[in-house]
Design a protein around this motif. Structure first.
Motif, PDB file in Angstrom:
ATOM      1  N   TYR A  74       0.854  -1.180   0.000  1.00  0.00           N
ATOM      2  CA  TYR A  74       0.000   0.000   0.000  1.00  0.00           C
ATOM      3  C   TYR A  74       0.889   1.229   0.000  1.00  0.00           C
ATOM      4  N   PHE A  84      -0.815   7.369  -0.617  1.00  0.00           N
ATOM      5  CA  PHE A  84      -0.699   6.867   0.752  1.00  0.00           C
ATOM      6  C   PHE A  84      -1.710   7.518   1.688  1.00  0.00           C
ATOM      7  N   TYR A  85      -1.939   8.823   1.518  1.00  0.00           N
ATOM      8  CA  TYR A  85      -2.895   9.502   2.407  1.00  0.00           C
ATOM      9  C   TYR A  85      -4.129   9.897   1.621  1.00  0.00           C
ATOM     10  N   GLN A  86      -4.713   8.945   0.903  1.00  0.00           N
ATOM     11  CA  GLN A  86      -5.751   9.298  -0.061  1.00  0.00           C
ATOM     12  C   GLN A  86      -6.920  10.102   0.524  1.00  0.00           C
ATOM     13  N   PRO A  87      -7.508   9.693   1.687  1.00  0.00           N
ATOM     14  CA  PRO A  87      -8.646  10.467   2.192  1.00  0.00           C
ATOM     15  C   PRO A  87      -8.282  11.921   2.461  1.00  0.00           C
TER      16      PRO A  87
END
Lengths: 613, 296
Positions: free
Chosen positions: A543, A547-550
């Motif tokens: 993953y 990495f910090y999609q939201p």
């Protein structure tokens, strides 16, 4: 030891390196390292001394070299970082072309930076400044391709800055008839505050562009990421710090801080520019996928901390800001060198989405990256913590909670992006194609280890550099700080790094013992992993992308480089305008005759009705 | 000197006991709300002892070290926090150092988990860090408002200024206190903010590769972090405590309310959590900072 000999060694050494390259590449490599190391030794000989030398007369203008505590501190940083980068280059640049040129320019940049910090008058300052700008341009565009465009962006902005500086210098010369920095500083206090504001603005634009303050930062991300990695380390570590040196020169020596603090608006604007620089660029860094671009944006962000520290005009803030300049030089150079090491072993890959799991293959590089990241975040026991602590304390005690908030939240942006940096390169699953990656050779490990040790040493014993910085602060007119070898010992809120170090160490040992108490552990491979009972797909059980999609989804619209877009629009508009103008010259004689007749008609019309003449 | 050494040993030990007790109490209260009997209160302690006797699997040196680092960091933070008159590390930098030493907790777990090479861990850590960013915005504003209200960066000074019921919660800064209370569930990782561990989505996230003593140490770390977050609230807003008993009583009250909130709310999605954290708590904390500037 004489300053002239020092400068001759620095510039002459670079030419000799070029000539050595014509003989043999081994001799050249050896000579480049030798020159950079001998300069470190020379500068260390100057510790605690002050010297002024009048070396040349240029049309009645004396050119002066001078060394004091402030310039010594910058000079030693310049030399150490350059020496380590040159050592790093030995393996990194192997098998690349035009190496004579590379080492030559690298040492010229070094010599010109030395010249800048040692200049005692503005003319030499300007000359060395221009040598530095142009030679840095040659190295930024060394890789060709996108690097050429990055270099062009850099040099255009640099020239704008230099012109501002030149106007300022000429204005000073016409008003005071001298360019000697110490003479100007004694005379300028009688000037009107408007004049000081004008001079400050001109110089601050020049230094702000080099130092990459928002909104003058747009050259930095492409330049840092396209330059060869060892030079990125120099660029980010110290070259942009020449701008900070200029700030110190203007704020504390030329304008005098008390004068500047009276210009309340200017002070206020500069502080908030620092805060904006810090927050915006740190969060833009979070969105980057290119390892070097991520670090480049952080360079801009850390400049914000430096500005916040040095503009506040208290001894704590000054010490914090100046200390942060050097800390940033250490950990940012270290991080760029580790990315260089990764590039070297993975054949130029620095895309954070395609790496992973390299910790098992490159443990020393990982150690360097971890220490550098901790320093950049400001984890206790690294030097970055001490300087940030000083800056925060200044901001809070001076009653500026919002500036302090910007600085603190910037730290969280740093944490998120640096964890992404470390995780995506070193942690997670190791892709199949990097199964045979090895640790980098010794000449690349050496600078990484040295810089890591410096970061940890100055984090545990911050008194060593702080004592030097404190003596500078005293000579700039501040009350002395109560510095001891382990930190700050002022009665209100002391900082004691040894205490923290000891407790962390004891706690670590204790926890290690608790850990030992448990049942023995078994080492397992990355393929022996929890996957809810199903088998683990090779290369796909990872993953890293987005990495910090939201978070990205929420902040992406707000954290774009609006300034760069604005500049691009201006450039585009200029280009369209020129295109339109060019269409007048169509090459048809008939049109030209029409233009002439039309022009005459207009003139006659003005003459008839306007009655101008 | 002897008293100092006893303090150094005593306070982490006490923090551990209280943290583990809270974990046990947590399970008990939730069980009673579910109309179950629930495990005995010392069950978490028994679990840790049991886990230390089970075999663990390691993914590498950093896998061990990160966890140890996180635990060591939490012990150091405990030493900085005044606890009913006990504060072993009084004069070493104050609240700013606490703030930065607290970074060891998530980062240690993050580094350790990263070497676990499991995407569930990576997702969990990514969620954890985003959630941290979410609650740090109001949290930092709250800390700054108290620091600039009392014009000090020392937490001991802040506690001392609140003696005789001059609690910060009843001062003009009450808005900051409310904001802290609103973000406390997120800091403790309780529902509606148990996004990080989310067992049904990402198999407990960061803990998925931990087994045996690793899981035991992870539980201990969790108990420490519960202690730290609540103790900070008590110190900053509820006036600390005259002695350990009062301090414990205040912590227990706060924790009890948190468990009640936990047991009735469903889990939020990360975006929803961020939207919540950056709205009301941030507005209250922001007003708190402005008040602290106006009052001083």
């Amino acid at each position: 030891m004489n300053l002239e000999i020092l400068m001759i060694t620095a510039f002459g050494g670079s030419f000799l390196t070029y000539l050595c390259g014509k003989v043999s590449s081994k001799v050249r490599d050896f000579f480049a390292v030798f020159i950079s190391l001998i300069l470190v030794v020379f500068i260390s000989c100057f510790y605690g001394k002050s010297q002024t030398i009048h070396y040349f007369n240029f049309f009645n203008l004396p050119l002066i070299l001078t060394i004091n505590k402030l310039s010594w501190l910058f000079a030693i940083a310049v030399e150490v970082i350059t020496a380590l980068s040159v050592i790093f280059s030995l393996s990194y640049m192997k098998n690349k072309e035009k190496l004579d040129f590379y080492y030559f320019i690298m040492l010229v940049v070094n010599a010109s930076m030395l010249g800048i910090v040692l200049s005692g008058d503005f003319l030499s300052f300007y000359i060395f400044w221009e040598i530095m700008s142009w030679s840095a341009f040659l190295l930024i565009s060394y890789n060709r391709g996108p690097a050429l465009k990055a270099g062009m962006k850099y040099i255009v902005m640099s020239i704008i800055g230099s012109i501002c500086m030149l106007v300022g210098i000429i204005s000073i010369y016409t008003s005071y008839g001298t360019l000697n920095i110490s003479q100007i500083s004694s005379q300028i206090s009688s000037a009107s505050s408007d004049y000081i504001l004008l001079i400050s603005i001109l110089f601050l634009i020049a230094f702000g562009i080099k130092n990459a303050i928002w909104p003058f930062h747009t050259w930095l991300p492409p330049a840092h990421s396209e330059a060869p990695s060892p030079f990125s380390a120099v660029l980010s570590g110290i070259l942009i710090k020449m701008g900070s040196y200029g700030f110190l020169l203007i704020l504390y020596i030329i304008a005098g801080l008390n004068l500047f603090l009276e210009l309340f608006i200017a002070h206020w604007v500069l502080c908030w520019l620092g805060a904006i620089t810090l927050v915006i660029s740190t969060f833009i860094a979070l969105l980057q996928n290119d390892a070097k671009k991520l670090l480049a944006w952080h360079s801009i962000g850390q400049v914000g901390y430096i500005i916040l520290g040095i503009t506040f005009g208290t001894n704590l803030g000054f010490a914090g800001g100046v200390f942060h300049i050097f800390n940033h030089a250490t950990f940012k150079s270290l991080l760029f060198l580790t990315v260089g090491a990764i590039e070297y072993r993975t054949r130029g890959v620095r895309d954070l989405n395609s790496l992973g799991g390299l910790i098992k293959k490159m443990p020393i590089t990982f150690f360097g990256a971890l220490v550098g990241a901790c320093g950049l975040i400001g984890i206790p026991l690294t030097n970055g913590f001490v300087s940030k602590w000083l800056i925060y304390k200044t901001l809070i005690l001076k009653g500026h909670p919002f500036l302090a908030f910007a600085a603190l939240i910037g730290t969280w942006g740093t944490i998120l992006s640096l964890y992404k940096f470390i995780h995506n390169i070193f942690l997670g699953q190791l892709p199949e194609k990097y199964k045979d990656v090895k640790e980098v050779p010794f000449s690349m490990q050496f600078p990484i280890v040295i810089l890591s040790l410096i970061i940890i040493l100055f984090g545990i014993l911050p008194g060593i550099p702080l004592k030097v910085i404190n003596s500078i602060a005293v000579s700039a007119g501040f009350p002395s700080l109560d510095v001891s070898i382990w930190g700050i010992a002022s009665e209100k809120g002391a900082l004691n790094m040894i205490n923290i170090f000891a407790t962390v160490l004891i706690a670590l040992v204790l926890m290690r013992l608790v850990f030992q108490m448990g049942e023995k552990r078994t080492r397992i491979s990355q393929d022996n992993n929890y996957a809810a009972g199903s088998y683990i797909p090779v290369d796909k059980y990872n993953y890293t992308v987005e990495f910090y999609q939201p978070l990205f989804r929420m902040i992406k619209p707000y954290f774009r480089d609006f300034v760069d877009e604005f500049y691009s629009k201006i450039v585009k508009a200029g280009r369209t305008l020129s295109d339109r103008t060019r269409k007048i010259y169509c090459g048809d004689l008939g049109y030209y005759v029409t233009y002439i007749v039309l022009f005459l008609v207009i003139l006659i019309a003005i003459k008839l009705w306007g009655k101008v003449w | 000197m002897v008293i100092k050494i006893i303090e150094f040993i005593f306070s982490p030990f006490l923090a551990f006991i209280i943290g583990v007790f809270f974990l046990g109490l947590f399970r008990k209260i939730v069980a009673r709300i579910h109309q179950r009997y629930g495990p005995p209160i010392i069950q978490p302690l028994l679990d840790v002892i049991k886990l230390f006797h089970q075999k663990g699997f390691s993914h590498g040196a950093l896998f061990d070290l990160g966890l140890i680092l996180s635990l060591a960091g939490s012990i150091v933070v405990v030493l900085f926090i005044p606890f009913g008159g006990i504060c072993p590390l009084k004069s070493s930098g104050g609240l700013l150092v606490i703030l930065y030493t607290m970074l060891f907790l998530p980062l240690g777990i993050a580094l350790s988990g990263g070497e676990g090479a499991n995407p569930n861990i990576s997702i969990g850590i990514s969620r954890k860090l985003i959630l941290c960013l979410g609650y740090e915005v109001p949290f930092l504003l709250i800390l700054l408002s108290t620091m600039s209200f009392y014009r000090t960066i020392s937490i001991v000074d802040i506690v001392n200024s609140q003696k005789n019921f001059h609690w910060t919660l009843f001062s003009p800064l009450f808005l900051s206190g409310i904001a802290y209370f609103m973000i406390l569930p997120a800091m403790l990782g309780m529902r509606p903010f148990d996004i990080v561990s989310a067992p049904q989505e990402i198999s407990s996230g960061p803990a998925v590769e931990y087994g045996g003593k690793y899981l035991g140490l992870f539980h201990i770390q969790h108990s420490f972090s519960i202690f730290i977050m609540i103790a900070l609230f008590v110190d900053l807003f509820l006036g600390g405590g005259e002695n350990i008993f009062y301090f414990f009583l205040k912590m227990l009250t706060i924790f009890f309310i948190m468990v009640l909130i936990h047991s009735v709310f469903p889990r939020l999605r990360l975006e929803q959590a961020l939207r919540y954290l950056w709205k009301w708590p941030t507005i209250f904390a922001f007003l708190g900072v402005i008040i602290s500037k106006v009052v001083r």
